[in-house]
Write an enzyme that holds these catalytic residues in place. Structure first.
Site, PDB file in Angstrom:
ATOM      1  CE  LYS A 137      -2.302  -0.795   3.802  1.00 53.28           C
ATOM      2  NZ  LYS A 137      -1.799  -2.101   4.245  1.00 53.28           N
TER       3      LYS A 137
ATOM      4  NE  ARG B 144      -4.119  -1.121  10.045  1.00 51.06           N
ATOM      5  CZ  ARG B 144      -3.032  -0.558   9.487  1.00 51.06           C
ATOM      6  NH1 ARG B 144      -3.033   0.708   9.166  1.00 51.06           N
ATOM      7  NH2 ARG B 144      -1.966  -1.283   9.238  1.00 51.06           N
TER       8      ARG B 144
ATOM      9  NE  ARG C 123       7.520  -2.968   5.459  1.00 49.81           N
ATOM     10  CZ  ARG C 123       6.195  -2.847   5.558  1.00 49.81           C
ATOM     11  NH1 ARG C 123       5.460  -2.641   4.470  1.00 49.81           N
ATOM     12  NH2 ARG C 123       5.597  -2.945   6.724  1.00 49.81           N
TER      13      ARG C 123
ATOM     14  NE  ARG D 137       6.407  -0.250   9.752  1.00 51.31           N
ATOM     15  CZ  ARG D 137       5.177  -0.283   9.257  1.00 51.31           C
ATOM     16  NH1 ARG D 137       4.945   0.284   8.079  1.00 51.31           N
ATOM     17  NH2 ARG D 137       4.189  -0.844   9.894  1.00 51.31           N
TER      18      ARG D 137
ATOM     19  NE  ARG E 117       2.250  -4.735  11.088  1.00 51.63           N
ATOM     20  CZ  ARG E 117       3.342  -4.530  10.335  1.00 51.63           C
ATOM     21  NH1 ARG E 117       4.505  -5.032  10.701  1.00 51.63           N
ATOM     22  NH2 ARG E 117       3.258  -3.825   9.242  1.00 51.63           N
TER      23      ARG E 117
HETATM   24  P1  AMP Z   1       0.983   0.735   9.025  1.00 51.90           P
HETATM   25  O1  AMP Z   1       2.157   1.634   8.857  1.00 51.90           O
HETATM   26  O2  AMP Z   1      -0.219   1.179   8.234  1.00 51.90           O
HETATM   27  O3  AMP Z   1       1.320  -0.717   8.790  1.00 51.90           O
HETATM   28  O4  AMP Z   1       0.536   0.852  10.558  1.00 51.90           O
HETATM   29  C1  AMP Z   1       1.395   0.449  11.606  1.00 51.90           C
HETATM   30  C2  AMP Z   1       0.595   0.258  12.891  1.00 51.90           C
HETATM   31  O5  AMP Z   1      -0.014   1.513  13.271  1.00 51.90           O
HETATM   32  C3  AMP Z   1      -0.560  -0.723  12.796  1.00 51.90           C
HETATM   33  O6  AMP Z   1      -0.150  -2.070  12.974  1.00 51.90           O
HETATM   34  C4  AMP Z   1      -1.455  -0.239  13.936  1.00 51.90           C
HETATM   35  O7  AMP Z   1      -0.951  -0.645  15.192  1.00 51.90           O
HETATM   36  C5  AMP Z   1      -1.298   1.276  13.844  1.00 51.90           C
HETATM   37  N1  AMP Z   1      -2.328   1.860  12.947  1.00 51.90           N
HETATM   38  C6  AMP Z   1      -2.133   2.411  11.712  1.00 51.90           C
HETATM   39  N2  AMP Z   1      -3.289   2.817  11.167  1.00 51.90           N
HETATM   40  C7  AMP Z   1      -4.250   2.511  12.085  1.00 51.90           C
HETATM   41  C8  AMP Z   1      -5.666   2.640  12.117  1.00 51.90           C
HETATM   42  N3  AMP Z   1      -6.355   3.148  11.081  1.00 51.90           N
HETATM   43  N4  AMP Z   1      -6.320   2.228  13.237  1.00 51.90           N
HETATM   44  C9  AMP Z   1      -5.662   1.727  14.287  1.00 51.90           C
HETATM   45  N5  AMP Z   1      -4.339   1.533  14.313  1.00 51.90           N
HETATM   46  C10 AMP Z   1      -3.625   1.920  13.223  1.00 51.90           C
END
Ligand code: AMP
Length: 209
Positions: A13, A88, A122, A152, A163
Site C-alpha cells: 500500500k 481499519r 522490508r 521498522r 498484525r
Molecule cells: P501501518 O504503517 O499502516 O502498517 O501501521 C502500523 C501500525 O499503526 C498498525 O499495525 C497499527 O498498530 C497502527 N495503525 C495504523 N493505522 C491505524 C488505524 N487506522 N487504526 C488503528 N491503528 C492503526
C-alpha cells in the site's frame, strides 16, 4: 479524488500510495506514518500508540478517527487525498463516512503466504521508499534520496503474525462494506512487480478522473 487504500500488511500500500500521490496530485495520509512520527517526537499520542503498534494491535478507534478528522480539515487536502491504512475497522469506516465522502476504496489482494518474508525483509527510508533486502545487494541507503535505510520495529515475525490476525478479524470485513456501496476496486497483486501493480492501479484511477 478521495481514495482509501486497503490491504493486508505488506500488500504494498505504501509503495503504491507514494506513486499515486505523485501522479494524481493527491495528498498521501498514512495513519501509520502519523503514529510513527508521534513516537519519534515523544508525544502523548506516540506514547499511547506505541504499546498497540508493538503488539500488532489497532490503536484505539476514537484517537485514530480524531487524528484523521483533524487532518482532513486542513486546506491542502481540498484537491484530493488518499488514506493509507485508514479505515481499519468497521467502526472507523462508519466514522469516516460522517466527515468524508470517499470516491473509491482500492483493495490490494495479496497471497498471505508471501507476506511474512515480504515484511520481515522490508527496509524503509524516511522519504517513504521501501525495499526488500534481497534486492539491495548489501546497500544500506535509499536509491531515491540517499537516506539511511532501517527496519521498522513492528516488522518482526511475532508482531507481523499479530498484525495479520488483526487484519483478518478487524479490517478484512471492509472489503464487503465498500463493495456493498459500489465503491470497491480490487487489484490482484499475485507475483506482480510494483510497476505492474501500479499499471493496474492507473487503469482503475484513470476511469475516475
Ligand atoms: P501501518 O504503517 O499502516 O502498517 O501501521 C502500523 C501500525 O499503526 C498498525 O499495525 C497499527 O498498530 C497502527 N495503525 C495504523 N493505522 C491505524 C488505524 N487506522 N487504526 C488503528 N491503528 C492503526
Amino acid at each position: 479524488m478521495k481514495l482509501i487504500l486497503l490491504g493486508a500488511p505488506g500488500a504494498g500500500k505504501g509503495t503504491q500510495a507514494t506513486r499515486i500521490a505523485e501522479k494524481y496530485g493527491v495528498i498521501h495520509i498514512s495513519t501509520g506514518d502519523i503514529f510513527r512520527a508521534n513516537i519519534k517526537g515523544g508525544t502523548e499520542i506516540g506514547k499511547l500508540a506505541k504499546s498497540y503498534i508493538d503488539a500488532g494491535k489497532l490503536v484505539p478507534d476514537s484517537l485514530t478517527c480524531d487524528i484523521v478528522k483533524d487532518r482532513l480539515e486542513k486546506d491542502d487536502v481540498k484537491a484530493g487525498y488518499l488514506l493509507d491504512g485508514f479505515p481499519r475497522s468497521l467502526y472507523q469506516a462508519e466514522e469516516l463516512s460522517k466527515f468524508a465522502d470517499i470516491d473509491l476504496c482500492l483493495n490490494f489482494e495479496v497471497d498471505t503466504a508471501l507476506i511474512m518474508d515480504r515484511i520481515c525483509g522490508r527496509r524503509v527510508c524516511a522519504c517513504g521508499e521501501s525495499y526488500h533486502v534481497s534486492t539491495l545487494g548489501g546497500k544500506t541507503t535509499c536509491a531515491k534520496c540517499g537516506g539511511e535505510l532501517y527496519q521498522r520495529e513492528d516488522d518482526n515475525p511475532e508482531t507481523v503474525k499479530a498484525r495479520l490476525d488483526t487484519y483478518n478479524v478487524m479490517t478484512a470485513p471492509l472489503i464487503a462494506y465498500y463493495a456493498a456501496q459500489n465503491k470497491l476496486a480490487t487489484v490482484v497483486c499475485g507475483t506482480k512487480t510494483p510497476d505492474e501493480v501500479f499499471e493496474a492501479v492507473c487503469e482503475v484511477l484513470d476511469k475516475l478522473d
